[in-house]
Motif scaffolding. Structure first.
Motif, mmCIF file in Angstrom:
data_model
loop_
_atom_site.group_PDB
_atom_site.id
_atom_site.type_symbol
_atom_site.label_atom_id
_atom_site.label_comp_id
_atom_site.label_asym_id
_atom_site.label_seq_id
_atom_site.Cartn_x
_atom_site.Cartn_y
_atom_site.Cartn_z
ATOM 1 N N TRP A 189 29.556 -0.050 -99.140
ATOM 2 C CA TRP A 189 29.434 -1.263 -98.319
ATOM 3 C C TRP A 189 30.559 -2.275 -98.558
ATOM 4 C CZ3 TRP A 189 23.594 -1.764 -99.891
ATOM 5 C CH2 TRP A 189 22.825 -0.951 -99.051
ATOM 6 N N MET A 190 31.444 -1.991 -99.525
ATOM 7 C CA MET A 190 32.393 -2.995 -100.001
ATOM 8 C C MET A 190 33.246 -3.599 -98.890
ATOM 9 S SD MET A 190 33.178 -4.379 -102.959
ATOM 10 C CE MET A 190 32.893 -3.186 -104.279
ATOM 11 N N ARG A 191 33.662 -2.792 -97.930
ATOM 12 C CA ARG A 191 34.573 -3.280 -96.888
ATOM 13 C C ARG A 191 33.860 -3.693 -95.608
ATOM 14 N NH1 ARG A 191 39.802 -2.375 -98.233
ATOM 15 N NH2 ARG A 191 40.208 -0.941 -99.952
ATOM 16 N N ARG A 192 32.537 -3.703 -95.634
ATOM 17 C CA ARG A 192 31.775 -4.089 -94.437
ATOM 18 C C ARG A 192 31.338 -5.539 -94.531
ATOM 19 N NH1 ARG A 192 26.802 -0.364 -93.424
ATOM 20 N NH2 ARG A 192 26.255 -2.276 -92.288
ATOM 21 N N GLU A 193 31.810 -6.355 -93.615
ATOM 22 C CA GLU A 193 31.467 -7.777 -93.639
ATOM 23 C C GLU A 193 29.983 -8.003 -93.404
ATOM 24 O OE1 GLU A 193 32.224 -11.671 -94.364
ATOM 25 O OE2 GLU A 193 33.659 -10.024 -94.513
ATOM 26 N N ASP A 194 29.331 -7.063 -92.707
ATOM 27 C CA ASP A 194 27.906 -7.213 -92.411
ATOM 28 C C ASP A 194 27.036 -6.364 -93.334
ATOM 29 O OD1 ASP A 194 28.604 -4.720 -91.485
ATOM 30 O OD2 ASP A 194 27.569 -4.916 -89.556
ATOM 31 N N ALA A 195 27.578 -5.925 -94.469
ATOM 32 C CA ALA A 195 26.843 -5.035 -95.365
ATOM 33 C C ALA A 195 25.601 -5.707 -95.940
ATOM 34 C CB ALA A 195 27.752 -4.592 -96.511
ATOM 35 N N PRO A 196 24.524 -4.942 -96.147
ATOM 36 C CA PRO A 196 23.317 -5.515 -96.754
ATOM 37 C C PRO A 196 23.580 -6.121 -98.129
ATOM 38 C CG PRO A 196 22.822 -3.390 -95.758
ATOM 39 C CD PRO A 196 24.314 -3.543 -95.709
ATOM 40 N N LEU A 197 24.466 -5.493 -98.908
ATOM 41 C CA LEU A 197 24.836 -5.998 -100.234
ATOM 42 C C LEU A 197 26.349 -6.061 -100.284
ATOM 43 C CD1 LEU A 197 23.891 -6.773 -103.128
ATOM 44 C CD2 LEU A 197 24.082 -4.347 -103.721
ATOM 45 N N LEU A 198 26.899 -7.293 -100.416
ATOM 46 C CA LEU A 198 28.345 -7.476 -100.306
ATOM 47 C C LEU A 198 28.883 -8.218 -101.525
ATOM 48 C CD1 LEU A 198 30.982 -7.310 -98.686
ATOM 49 C CD2 LEU A 198 30.335 -9.465 -97.574
ATOM 50 N N PHE A 199 29.762 -7.550 -102.277
ATOM 51 C CA PHE A 199 30.475 -8.175 -103.384
ATOM 52 C C PHE A 199 31.854 -8.598 -102.880
ATOM 53 C CE2 PHE A 199 27.281 -5.765 -105.604
ATOM 54 C CZ PHE A 199 27.021 -6.485 -106.756
ATOM 55 N N ARG A 200 32.158 -9.890 -102.962
ATOM 56 C CA ARG A 200 33.479 -10.372 -102.569
ATOM 57 C C ARG A 200 34.483 -10.038 -103.671
ATOM 58 N NH1 ARG A 200 33.683 -11.443 -97.202
ATOM 59 N NH2 ARG A 200 31.887 -12.680 -96.571
ATOM 60 N N LEU A 201 35.547 -9.351 -103.325
ATOM 61 C CA LEU A 201 36.556 -8.985 -104.302
ATOM 62 C C LEU A 201 37.449 -10.191 -104.592
ATOM 63 C CD1 LEU A 201 37.611 -5.432 -103.073
ATOM 64 C CD2 LEU A 201 36.200 -6.015 -105.049
ATOM 65 N N ARG A 202 37.272 -10.796 -105.759
ATOM 66 C CA ARG A 202 38.089 -11.921 -106.184
ATOM 67 C C ARG A 202 37.922 -12.073 -107.684
ATOM 68 N NH1 ARG A 202 35.213 -16.966 -106.354
ATOM 69 N NH2 ARG A 202 32.996 -16.667 -106.061
ATOM 70 N N TRP A 203 38.849 -12.796 -108.309
ATOM 71 C CA TRP A 203 38.730 -12.987 -109.743
ATOM 72 C C TRP A 203 37.650 -14.027 -110.029
ATOM 73 C CZ3 TRP A 203 38.840 -11.031 -114.173
ATOM 74 C CH2 TRP A 203 38.752 -11.821 -115.315
ATOM 75 N N ASP A 204 36.621 -13.591 -110.718
ATOM 76 C CA ASP A 204 35.504 -14.452 -111.094
ATOM 77 C C ASP A 204 34.930 -13.864 -112.381
ATOM 78 O OD1 ASP A 204 33.007 -15.664 -111.447
ATOM 79 O OD2 ASP A 204 32.645 -15.873 -109.297
ATOM 80 N N ALA A 205 35.240 -14.495 -113.504
ATOM 81 C CA ALA A 205 34.823 -13.955 -114.801
ATOM 82 C C ALA A 205 33.309 -13.832 -114.900
ATOM 83 C CB ALA A 205 35.356 -14.837 -115.926
ATOM 84 N N CYS A 206 32.595 -14.800 -114.326
ATOM 85 C CA CYS A 206 31.124 -14.758 -114.389
ATOM 86 C C CYS A 206 30.577 -13.583 -113.584
ATOM 87 C CB CYS A 206 30.546 -16.073 -113.869
ATOM 88 S SG CYS A 206 30.879 -17.498 -114.926
ATOM 89 N N LEU A 207 31.166 -13.341 -112.398
ATOM 90 C CA LEU A 207 30.712 -12.212 -111.586
ATOM 91 C C LEU A 207 31.060 -10.884 -112.254
ATOM 92 C CD1 LEU A 207 29.428 -11.053 -109.057
ATOM 93 C CD2 LEU A 207 31.615 -11.326 -107.873
ATOM 94 N N GLY A 212 17.359 -11.823 -95.153
ATOM 95 C CA GLY A 212 17.779 -10.746 -96.024
ATOM 96 C C GLY A 212 19.258 -10.742 -96.316
ATOM 97 N N THR A 213 19.733 -9.627 -96.785
ATOM 98 C CA THR A 213 21.086 -9.349 -97.245
ATOM 99 C C THR A 213 21.410 -10.187 -98.490
ATOM 100 O OG1 THR A 213 22.424 -10.973 -96.014
ATOM 101 C CG2 THR A 213 21.748 -8.973 -94.841
ATOM 102 N N ALA A 214 22.418 -9.774 -99.198
ATOM 103 C CA ALA A 214 22.869 -10.500 -100.392
ATOM 104 C C ALA A 214 24.390 -10.482 -100.417
ATOM 105 C CB ALA A 214 22.312 -9.852 -101.657
ATOM 106 N N GLU A 215 24.972 -11.663 -100.566
ATOM 107 C CA GLU A 215 26.424 -11.811 -100.615
ATOM 108 C C GLU A 215 26.790 -12.498 -101.931
ATOM 109 O OE1 GLU A 215 29.987 -14.229 -98.264
ATOM 110 O OE2 GLU A 215 27.953 -14.188 -97.457
ATOM 111 N N PHE A 216 27.597 -11.827 -102.735
ATOM 112 C CA PHE A 216 28.031 -12.392 -104.017
ATOM 113 C C PHE A 216 29.386 -13.048 -103.807
ATOM 114 C CE2 PHE A 216 24.806 -9.379 -105.109
ATOM 115 C CZ PHE A 216 24.166 -9.937 -106.208
ATOM 116 N N ASN A 217 29.354 -14.369 -103.651
ATOM 117 C CA ASN A 217 30.547 -15.127 -103.284
ATOM 118 C C ASN A 217 30.542 -16.484 -103.969
ATOM 119 O OD1 ASN A 217 32.947 -15.686 -101.960
ATOM 120 N ND2 ASN A 217 31.973 -16.370 -100.080
ATOM 121 N N GLY A 218 30.127 -16.502 -105.237
ATOM 122 C CA GLY A 218 30.075 -17.750 -105.980
ATOM 123 C C GLY A 218 29.054 -18.708 -105.394
ATOM 124 N N TYR A 219 29.386 -19.998 -105.442
ATOM 125 C CA TYR A 219 28.461 -21.021 -104.967
ATOM 126 C C TYR A 219 28.760 -21.455 -103.535
ATOM 127 C CZ TYR A 219 26.465 -21.237 -109.598
ATOM 128 O OH TYR A 219 25.800 -20.902 -110.760
#
Length: 411
Positions: free
Chosen positions: A67-85, A313-320
């Motif tokens: 799902w990584m490259r799908r903007e509408d993915a049910p679970l989406l991890f944004r690729l960026r530098w984030d030490a906490c993520l 629904g869906t989950a997007e990991f994109n910080g705050y």
């Protein structure tokens, strides 16, 4: 004791309710103008013990990569530098083993079952009106492989006490006739008859009013600057130059809990998972579900709230980040139209997003922290509404020096 609760979402308000019931003098500090205006505002509306399978499971890593490259993915991890993520993701991967998934599921089911019972008792006592329905939750599947995996998970949940029964396509339609238009696409489902649905925002605001009537003090528009520590204890909560002091402090700030506690040396494995929802007004001719549904393959839920349909629904990991993403909003409505082509909304959908406090295991953090008079009630992920009453009741027991009832790994 004097207890300060930080946060007036559904978890904070239920904590305040049960603490007051236990005889404590409670003050709630909330940065918004009223209760339930952030993550509790427009969630999926489900009291879903049946949704106990953690995101971290043996199937998750490959799905997330696909799902990584799908903007509408049910679970989406944004690729960026984030030490906490990065740290959170590594912990997430460690939770994906079959053994850890089973242990986490056991804890989630235990707390969720207890919480559902506490909610029912509270509702009987208070007669709160929050568009609740007791018609169960039906999980539906349009992919046979997803159905097979889910059937195995349902069997595990039954072993832990959640009555999630696998059902045929015909049984799905008997439970929810509004699915008739997509009969040919369904491959099966599972149904948990004891699950419920309802408006978490309305519940939170009404319970806050009951709390206030019973002596709980609410301080709204009170942004917490920091907690002051001295001698291994919290000495007070600083709000705009005013120091609020108590014998005990309960942090129920959801995704923002780690930010407040990090200066105290407490690093919590919580990361914000942005979820989306659409609320659709229904007309007299609308063909919409009345049983709460979960479309597992797309990670979308549907809950009837009076004459409204909540789609979430869906989950997007994109910080705050709390900006609405139109592509993800459109994905909710596209799937809704596929499943319910005769929905016939009475007005345009109202979109919302909120940050859900996710732990890598999906098991919340409840109990005493390493700081003796500081307690946590946070990290519930997508199940804050489901677990709120049980978490609040258990937390009140812990603060009061009693052993909580559910067999859960409290801090």
């Amino acid at each position: 004791m004097k207890v300060v609760v930080l946060g007036a979402g559904v978890v904070g308000v239920t904590s305040a309710w049960y603490l007051a019931r236990a005889g404590h003098q409670v003050t709630v500090l909330e940065r918004q103008a009223a209760a339930g205006l952030e993550t509790s505002f427009a969630n999926g509306g489900q009291i879903s013990v049946s949704h106990a399978e953690p995101w971290a499971n043996p199937h998750a890593p490959l799905r997330a990569l696909a799902w990584m490259r799908r903007e509408d993915a049910p679970l989406l991890f944004r690729l960026r530098w984030d030490a906490c993520l990065l740290d959170w993701s590594l912990r997430f991967l460690r939770e994906c083993t079959a053994r850890r998934t089973r242990a986490n599921m056991r804890d989630i089911v235990a707390l969720a079952l207890y919480s559902r019972c506490q909610l029912q008792a509270l509702r009987a006592e208070t007669s709160l009106d929050y568009d609740h329905l007791e018609r169960g939750i039906l999980h539906i599947y349009t992919d046979r492989r997803e159905f097979t995996v889910a059937s195995a998970a349902a069997a595990v949940m039954r072993g832990f006490g959640c009555d999630r029964q696998t059902v045929s396509v015909d049984e799905c339609l008997a439970i929810e006739p509004a699915l008739a238009a997509v009969r040919q696409r369904l491959v099966g489902g599972d149904y948990t008859i004891d699950d419920e649905s309802g408006d978490a925002h309305r519940f939170t605001q009404q319970l806050a009013a009951r709390c206030a009537a019973n002596g709980v003090v609410f301080r709204y528009a009170a942004k917490i600057d920091r907690l002051l520590a001295a001698g291994g204890r919290i000495a007070g909560a600083l709000v705009g130059g005013e120091l609020h002091q108590a014998d005990a402090y309960v942090v129920a700030l959801g995704s923002y809990t780690p930010l407040l506690l990090r200066p105290l040396g407490l690093r919590l494995p919580i990361y914000p998972a942005k979820g989306y929802s659409a609320t659709v007004a229904l007309g007299a001719q609308s063909i919409a579900p009345s049983v709460s549904l979960t479309d597992d393959g797309h990670k979308i839920v549907f809950s009837r709230l009076g004459q409204r349909l909540r789609i979430a629904g869906t989950a997007e990991f994109n910080g705050y980040n709390t900006e609405l993403n139109s592509i993800r909003c459109d994905a909710l409505m596209r799937r809704t139209r596929e499943l319910f082509p005769d929905l016939r909304p009475a007005a345009e959908a109202e979109f919302w997003c909120g940050l859900r406090p996710a732990t890598p295991s999906n098991v919340p953090l409840i109990g005493r922290s390493p700081i003796s008079n500081l307690y946590l009630n946070t990290g519930h992920g997508t199940l804050g509404w489901t677990m709120a009453c049980g978490s609040g009741a258990a937390l009140a027991d812990i603060v009061s020096g009693r052993k909580p009832e559910p067999p859960f790994r409290f801090l």
